[in-house]
Design an enzyme around this catalytic site. Structure first.
Site, PDB file in Angstrom:
ATOM      1  N   ASN A   1      19.645  21.521 -10.931  1.00 38.07           N
ATOM      2  CA  ASN A   1      20.304  22.824 -11.072  1.00 38.07           C
ATOM      3  C   ASN A   1      19.219  23.818 -11.463  1.00 38.07           C
ATOM      4  OD1 ASN A   1      22.053  24.915 -11.462  1.00 38.07           O
ATOM      5  ND2 ASN A   1      23.318  23.896 -13.005  1.00 38.07           N
TER       6      ASN A   1
ATOM      7  N   LYS B   1       0.864  -1.189   0.000  1.00 41.24           N
ATOM      8  CA  LYS B   1       0.000   0.000   0.000  1.00 41.24           C
ATOM      9  C   LYS B   1       0.892   1.228   0.000  1.00 41.24           C
ATOM     10  CE  LYS B   1      -4.300  -0.095   0.720  1.00 41.24           C
ATOM     11  NZ  LYS B   1      -5.187  -0.657  -0.321  1.00 41.24           N
TER      12      LYS B   1
ATOM     13  N   THR C   1      -2.985  -5.540   0.783  1.00 43.00           N
ATOM     14  CA  THR C   1      -2.523  -4.165   0.981  1.00 43.00           C
ATOM     15  C   THR C   1      -3.475  -3.439   1.928  1.00 43.00           C
ATOM     16  OG1 THR C   1      -3.684  -3.188  -0.912  1.00 43.00           O
ATOM     17  CG2 THR C   1      -1.518  -4.168  -1.341  1.00 43.00           C
ATOM     18  N   ASP C   2      -4.714  -3.877   1.986  1.00 44.41           N
ATOM     19  CA  ASP C   2      -5.663  -3.282   2.937  1.00 44.41           C
ATOM     20  C   ASP C   2      -5.234  -3.570   4.379  1.00 44.41           C
ATOM     21  OD1 ASP C   2      -8.261  -1.818   3.105  1.00 44.41           O
ATOM     22  OD2 ASP C   2      -8.796  -3.583   4.290  1.00 44.41           O
TER      23      ASP C   2
ATOM     24  N   HIS D   1      18.231  26.736 -12.738  1.00 45.98           N
ATOM     25  CA  HIS D   1      18.951  27.771 -13.486  1.00 45.98           C
ATOM     26  C   HIS D   1      18.351  29.162 -13.269  1.00 45.98           C
ATOM     27  CE1 HIS D   1      20.998  24.544 -15.512  1.00 45.98           C
ATOM     28  NE2 HIS D   1      19.885  24.076 -16.041  1.00 45.98           N
TER      29      HIS D   1
ATOM     30  N   GLN E   1      28.304  19.586  -9.475  1.00 46.19           N
ATOM     31  CA  GLN E   1      28.859  18.266  -9.162  1.00 46.19           C
ATOM     32  C   GLN E   1      29.868  18.370  -8.024  1.00 46.19           C
ATOM     33  OE1 GLN E   1      28.217  19.448 -12.250  1.00 46.19           O
ATOM     34  NE2 GLN E   1      27.950  17.814 -13.749  1.00 46.19           N
TER      35      GLN E   1
ATOM     36  N   PHE F   1      31.224  28.481 -13.545  1.00 43.54           N
ATOM     37  CA  PHE F   1      31.112  27.289 -14.399  1.00 43.54           C
ATOM     38  C   PHE F   1      31.767  27.593 -15.733  1.00 43.54           C
ATOM     39  CE2 PHE F   1      28.773  24.137 -17.074  1.00 43.54           C
ATOM     40  CZ  PHE F   1      29.268  23.015 -16.433  1.00 43.54           C
TER      41      PHE F   1
ATOM     42  N   ARG G   1      27.800  33.230 -10.941  1.00 49.54           N
ATOM     43  CA  ARG G   1      26.405  32.919 -11.261  1.00 49.54           C
ATOM     44  C   ARG G   1      25.660  32.594  -9.981  1.00 49.54           C
ATOM     45  NH1 ARG G   1      26.315  26.605 -13.547  1.00 49.54           N
ATOM     46  NH2 ARG G   1      27.320  25.730 -11.700  1.00 49.54           N
TER      47      ARG G   1
HETATM   48  O1  LIG Z   1      27.197  22.992 -12.372  1.00 49.75           O
HETATM   49  C1  LIG Z   1      26.868  22.686 -13.543  1.00 49.75           C
HETATM   50  N1  LIG Z   1      27.112  21.426 -14.004  1.00 49.75           N
HETATM   51  C2  LIG Z   1      26.784  21.032 -15.273  1.00 49.75           C
HETATM   52  O2  LIG Z   1      27.038  19.845 -15.671  1.00 49.75           O
HETATM   53  C3  LIG Z   1      26.157  21.979 -16.097  1.00 49.75           C
HETATM   54  N2  LIG Z   1      25.690  21.929 -17.386  1.00 49.75           N
HETATM   55  C4  LIG Z   1      25.174  23.150 -17.659  1.00 49.75           C
HETATM   56  O3  LIG Z   1      24.634  23.485 -18.766  1.00 49.75           O
HETATM   57  N3  LIG Z   1      25.291  23.983 -16.574  1.00 49.75           N
HETATM   58  C5  LIG Z   1      25.914  23.272 -15.595  1.00 49.75           C
HETATM   59  N4  LIG Z   1      26.262  23.609 -14.328  1.00 49.75           N
END
Ligand SMILES: O=c1[nH]c(=O)c2[nH]c(=O)[nH]c2[nH]1
Length: 288
Positions: free
Chosen positions: A241, A12, A57-58, A243, A215, A155, A172
């Site tokens: 991310n 459930k 599941t009940d 944006h 990352q 970046f 950024r």
């Molecule tokens: O920190 C980022 N990692 C990415 O892999 C990536 N790719 C992207 O277009 N912007 C970013 N920014």
């Protein structure tokens, strides 16, 4: 060529249980979303329709409500363990239980019984049990922890091909909504304390890392969760991310020195990864 039944599970999903604890006129609220998933000797129900092995599941849903009354709801990890062990220990046909819990928090407004739901992140737990005597695992976590750095993020230096249009940047906005899971080595811990330490590690990693990519920030966040918590062996993270694009204000005769952004909601980059200790025990394959 023969056709055979593959791995399967059932349960459930999203049992919404609210427990009010009364200390005289002062109330406390526990508000959970519990998903149970069981597996075991389920060949017959799939192949012949014989339901003898099936704990419905009940019944699973009823058990969650009954346990909320009988045992109360403390830490979600403990509640999950109680349920998972019960299903496997009490039913010979159930060999594995997975209990996933999301906890919504309510803050007191004023007075003893008025609350406002916290709009922020959700605490989570995922418990797996092959019975009290078998392998077990507890994974704690959170989701929807929304974070933003208004500078301190670059970046550049990325691979380029004929379709690349992204401009490199040395300043950024970096914003994300963190989903994180951390795996405990054992099944007994101060869950609340560990949760607060892990959350603090995520926040410190995000705020204190001068980021060259999301990352890199993800790895730093995971590293800080594990650092100083020997009871943990792995952190998994999923981080969109979110944006923020600088708006071109030149048509209006204005410059834009990193002040006005368009916050796009989609598409978004999705950065996911795991950080672990080199002695982290493997997860049994049927738990994946
Ligand atoms: O920190 C980022 N990692 C990415 O892999 C990536 N790719 C992207 O277009 N912007 C970013 N920014």
């Amino acid at each position: 060529m023969a056709i055979v039944l593959g791995p399967n599970r059932y349960g459930k999903a999203e049992i919404r249980v609210v427990r009010v604890e009364r200390d005289g006129v002062v109330h406390r609220i526990k508000d959970l979303n519990v998903s149970v998933s069981l597996s075991g000797a389920m060949d017959e129900v799939h192949l012949t329709g014989d339901n003898a092995a099936v704990l419905t599941t009940d019944t699973q849903k009823n058990t969650v409500f009954a346990f909320a009354k009988k045992y109360g709801i403390g830490e979600i990890e403990d509640f999950g363990l109680l349920l998972a062990r019960h299903f496997v220990d009490s039913q010979p046909t159930i060999h594995h239980a997975r209990v996933e819990i999301r906890e919504y928090t309510w803050d007191r407004i004023s007075g003893p019984h008025s609350f406002i739901r916290d709009g922020g992140e959700i605490r989570t737990a995922l418990v797996r049990s092959d019975g009290s005597d078998g392998p077990e695992s507890v994974v704690s976590g959170l989701t929807d922890l929304v974070l933003l750095n208004s500078t301190g993020s670059e970046f550049h230096g990325f691979a380029e091909d004929e379709y690349t249009t992204l401009a490199p940047t040395d300043d950024r906005i970096l914003a994300t909504a963190v989903t994180a899971w951390w795996r405990h080595r054992g099944t007994a811990a101060s869950w609340g304390e560990s949760y607060r330490a892990a959350r603090a590690g995520l926040l410190a990693g995000f705020a204190e890392t001068h980021s060259l990519s999301l990352q890199q920030t993800l790895y730093e966040m995971g590293r800080r969760v594990l650092d100083g918590q020997p009871g943990l062996c792995e952190v998994r993270m999923s981080m969109p991310n979110k944006h923020h694009f600088l708006v071109d204000l030149e048509p209006f005769g204005m410059d834009n020195d990193n002040e006005v952004y368009f916050a796009a909601d989609r598409p978004y980059g999705l950065i996911e990864g795991s950080v672990l200790t080199d002695d982290a025990p493997p997860v049994p394959p049927h738990w994946h």
